[in-house]
Design an enzyme around this catalytic site. Structure first.
Site, PDB file in Angstrom:
ATOM      1  N   CYS A 155      22.788  36.567  42.184  1.00 41.12           N
ATOM      2  CA  CYS A 155      23.044  38.016  42.791  1.00 41.12           C
ATOM      3  C   CYS A 155      22.911  39.561  41.492  1.00 41.12           C
ATOM      4  CB  CYS A 155      24.826  38.029  42.479  1.00 41.12           C
ATOM      5  SG  CYS A 155      25.028  36.456  43.740  1.00 41.12           S
ATOM      6  N   HIS A 201      27.775  45.370  43.183  1.00 45.31           N
ATOM      7  CA  HIS A 201      27.526  44.096  44.835  1.00 45.31           C
ATOM      8  C   HIS A 201      28.553  43.613  45.578  1.00 45.31           C
ATOM      9  CE1 HIS A 201      26.377  40.481  45.308  1.00 45.31           C
ATOM     10  NE2 HIS A 201      27.225  39.040  45.076  1.00 45.31           N
ATOM     11  N   ASN A 213      27.790  38.962  51.694  1.00 48.98           N
ATOM     12  CA  ASN A 213      26.831  39.293  50.368  1.00 48.98           C
ATOM     13  C   ASN A 213      25.485  38.077  50.747  1.00 48.98           C
ATOM     14  OD1 ASN A 213      26.390  37.967  47.744  1.00 48.98           O
ATOM     15  ND2 ASN A 213      28.159  37.089  47.094  1.00 48.98           N
TER      16      ASN A 213
HETATM   17  N1  COA Z   1      39.314  30.044  55.745  1.00 50.55           N
HETATM   18  C1  COA Z   1      40.952  30.459  56.451  1.00 50.55           C
HETATM   19  N2  COA Z   1      41.024  29.431  54.959  1.00 50.55           N
HETATM   20  C2  COA Z   1      40.385  29.556  54.056  1.00 50.55           C
HETATM   21  C3  COA Z   1      39.193  30.091  54.173  1.00 50.55           C
HETATM   22  C4  COA Z   1      38.589  30.462  55.019  1.00 50.55           C
HETATM   23  N3  COA Z   1      37.423  29.875  55.240  1.00 50.55           N
HETATM   24  N4  COA Z   1      38.777  29.538  52.931  1.00 50.55           N
HETATM   25  C5  COA Z   1      39.490  29.047  52.187  1.00 50.55           C
HETATM   26  N5  COA Z   1      40.651  28.690  52.705  1.00 50.55           N
HETATM   27  C6  COA Z   1      42.092  28.168  52.416  1.00 50.55           C
HETATM   28  C7  COA Z   1      42.157  27.259  51.011  1.00 50.55           C
HETATM   29  O1  COA Z   1      42.132  26.147  51.238  1.00 50.55           O
HETATM   30  C8  COA Z   1      43.740  27.785  50.617  1.00 50.55           C
HETATM   31  O2  COA Z   1      44.694  26.895  51.390  1.00 50.55           O
HETATM   32  P1  COA Z   1      45.838  25.707  50.737  1.00 50.55           P
HETATM   33  O3  COA Z   1      46.149  27.680  50.219  1.00 50.55           O
HETATM   34  O4  COA Z   1      46.043  25.668  51.869  1.00 50.55           O
HETATM   35  O5  COA Z   1      44.726  25.407  49.636  1.00 50.55           O
HETATM   36  C9  COA Z   1      43.407  29.082  50.805  1.00 50.55           C
HETATM   37  O6  COA Z   1      42.920  29.409  52.011  1.00 50.55           O
HETATM   38  C10 COA Z   1      43.641  30.108  49.642  1.00 50.55           C
HETATM   39  O7  COA Z   1      42.268  29.999  49.192  1.00 50.55           O
HETATM   40  P2  COA Z   1      41.722  30.336  47.794  1.00 50.55           P
HETATM   41  O8  COA Z   1      40.169  29.952  47.955  1.00 50.55           O
HETATM   42  O9  COA Z   1      42.427  30.563  46.771  1.00 50.55           O
HETATM   43  O10 COA Z   1      41.405  31.421  48.996  1.00 50.55           O
HETATM   44  P3  COA Z   1      41.303  32.855  47.576  1.00 50.55           P
HETATM   45  O11 COA Z   1      42.366  34.338  47.942  1.00 50.55           O
HETATM   46  O12 COA Z   1      40.559  33.581  46.401  1.00 50.55           O
HETATM   47  O13 COA Z   1      40.227  33.489  48.150  1.00 50.55           O
HETATM   48  C11 COA Z   1      37.491  33.717  48.258  1.00 50.55           C
HETATM   49  C12 COA Z   1      38.892  33.149  47.859  1.00 50.55           C
HETATM   50  C13 COA Z   1      36.077  32.612  48.106  1.00 50.55           C
HETATM   51  C14 COA Z   1      37.356  34.420  48.826  1.00 50.55           C
HETATM   52  C15 COA Z   1      37.600  34.532  47.000  1.00 50.55           C
HETATM   53  O14 COA Z   1      38.543  33.532  45.972  1.00 50.55           O
HETATM   54  C16 COA Z   1      36.550  35.220  46.270  1.00 50.55           C
HETATM   55  O15 COA Z   1      35.827  36.407  47.117  1.00 50.55           O
HETATM   56  N6  COA Z   1      35.839  34.698  45.233  1.00 50.55           N
HETATM   57  C17 COA Z   1      34.755  34.819  44.697  1.00 50.55           C
HETATM   58  C18 COA Z   1      33.848  34.791  45.796  1.00 50.55           C
HETATM   59  C19 COA Z   1      32.383  35.553  44.786  1.00 50.55           C
HETATM   60  O16 COA Z   1      32.510  36.813  44.557  1.00 50.55           O
HETATM   61  N7  COA Z   1      31.435  34.966  45.277  1.00 50.55           N
HETATM   62  C20 COA Z   1      29.658  35.183  44.464  1.00 50.55           C
HETATM   63  C21 COA Z   1      29.511  35.791  43.606  1.00 50.55           C
HETATM   64  S1  COA Z   1      28.166  36.645  43.329  1.00 50.55           S
END
Ligand code: COA
Length: 331
Positions: A118, A258, A288
């Site tokens: 990225c 980003h 993204n």
């Molecule tokens: N729809 C519904 N529920 C979902 C889901 C989706 N698409 N994806 C994950 N969940 C669930 C998980 O299974 C988890 O359930 P549980 O509590 O029963 O285990 C719950 O939602 C919370 O998941 P979590 O991963 O803790 O959520 P979060 O608030 O951290 O959000 C991201 C997840 C991926 C959106 C976030 O962590 C993020 O943006 N991370 C960085 C991503 C990024 O920038 N990547 C690229 C870098 S260049």
């Protein structure tokens, strides 16, 4: 290292390509156990663009590049170099940059790919600046192109809802006045690679039935850990790039971060003391697009008049590797 000095290279023009097909959060509800409300509140994404099967990373880069070249008033023969960032090359050998060279007819150019995920567009700007400063090139096309839909696991709700396809490009030439790249910051941390990667399908674990069964050729991400690292790294990058340029957040007209998650963008803006009115956001419409996110945002911001001649722009990125980077650029 204070870098305050007259710029050596400048961004002359930009271009972008986004596939026309819009896939909304609601459409994803039929693929995986997710819902529009979860995706919007956790990420800020409402929809993303997905390329058709016969539209490839090279095609999208060439389309964005053609627009940038036309705006710069240069022909394909006038390109000395094509630098291309992608996590989704059309194939592993030869490079997608060479495909773009062929598509454009840029017969005088040297062309190569590089892989900084990225952060790719900002690494590309720095490389273009270095090639120009060393006298190896006068006109460089920096492309960032991503067909993320080809490497996400469409059965994994924790990743497939986050990404989209697209490409951006910029023509970079020697600076002739105070406009140009005022500072550069790049950093990496390979010890955290496993938090965001495609473990299978390379030379370490060649593609075979086991890889396909385990689906390890698709993107895997430890979301919450990546989130924390992204915020930390983007704050460091923003602060360092501004210090090296000898400017403060008050001097910056627009922050182009980003576009991975609105919450990461807001945290970075807050740390950099930039009100959200001075932050360009399009993650809601594109998701993204990895390294294509920043040049697409930059091109939209120019088209909308949010970047004018003389505007001071801070760009900040973070991605797999980990890699992170920032630039302060006077347009
Ligand atoms: N729809 C519904 N529920 C979902 C889901 C989706 N698409 N994806 C994950 N969940 C669930 C998980 O299974 C988890 O359930 P549980 O509590 O029963 O285990 C719950 O939602 C919370 O998941 P979590 O991963 O803790 O959520 P979060 O608030 O951290 O959000 C991201 C997840 C991926 C959106 C976030 O962590 C993020 O943006 N991370 C960085 C991503 C990024 O920038 N990547 C690229 C870098 S260049």
């Amino acid at each position: 290292m204070i870098q305050s000095r007259l710029p050596r290279a400048r961004v002359v023009s930009t271009g972008r390509f986004n596939p026309p097909r819009i896939v909304t959060n609601h459409e994803l509800e039929s693929l995986v156990d997710t819902n529009d409300e979860w995706i919007r509140t956790r990420t800020g994404i409402r929809e993303r663009r997905i390329a058709d099967k016969d539209v490839h990373a090279a095609d999208m880069a060439a389309a964005a590049g053609r627009i940038a070249m036309e705006r710069a008033g240069i022909t394909a023969e006038g390109l000395d170099m094509i630098l291309l960032s992608t996590a989704t090359p059309d194939r592993l050998l030869p490079s997608t940059a060479c495909d773009v060279q062929a598509l454009l007819g840029a017969r005088n150019a040297a062309a190569y790919d590089y892989a900084t995920a990225c952060s790719g567009f900002l690494y590309g700007l720095s490389m273009a600046e270095a090639h120009i400063a060393s006298g190896q090139a006068e006109t460089v096309l920096v492309c960032a192109t991503e067909k993320m839909s080809s490497i996400v696991d469409w059965t994994d709700r924790t990743t497939c809802v986050l990404f989209g396809d697209g490409a951006g490009a910029a023509v970079v030439q020697k600076a002739t006045d105070e406009r140009g790249i005022m500072s550069t910051f790049m950093k990496s941390d390979g010890t955290l690679a496993e938090l965001l990667w495609r473990p299978g399908g390379g030379s370490r674990i060649p593609l075979d039935i086991a890889v396909l069964d385990e689906r390890s050729h698709y993107v895997k991400m430890a979301g919450p850990e990546v989130f924390k690292s992204a915020v930390r790294a983007m704050c460091e990058a923003a602060e360092t790039a501004m210090a090296r340029a000898g400017v403060t957040s008050d001097d910056i007209d627009l922050l182009v971060p980003h576009q991975a998650n609105i919450r990461i963008i807001e945290a970075t803006a807050k740390y950099a003391r930039m009100p959200m009115e001075k932050v360009y956001v399009n993650v809601d419409r594109f998701g993204n697009m990895s390294s294509a996110s920043i040049p697409v945002a930059l091109d939209e911001a120019c088209e909308l008049g949010r970047i004018q001649p003389g505007s001071l722009v801070l760009m900040v990125a973070f991605g797999a590797g980990f890699t992170w980077a920032a630039n302060v650029v006077r347009f």
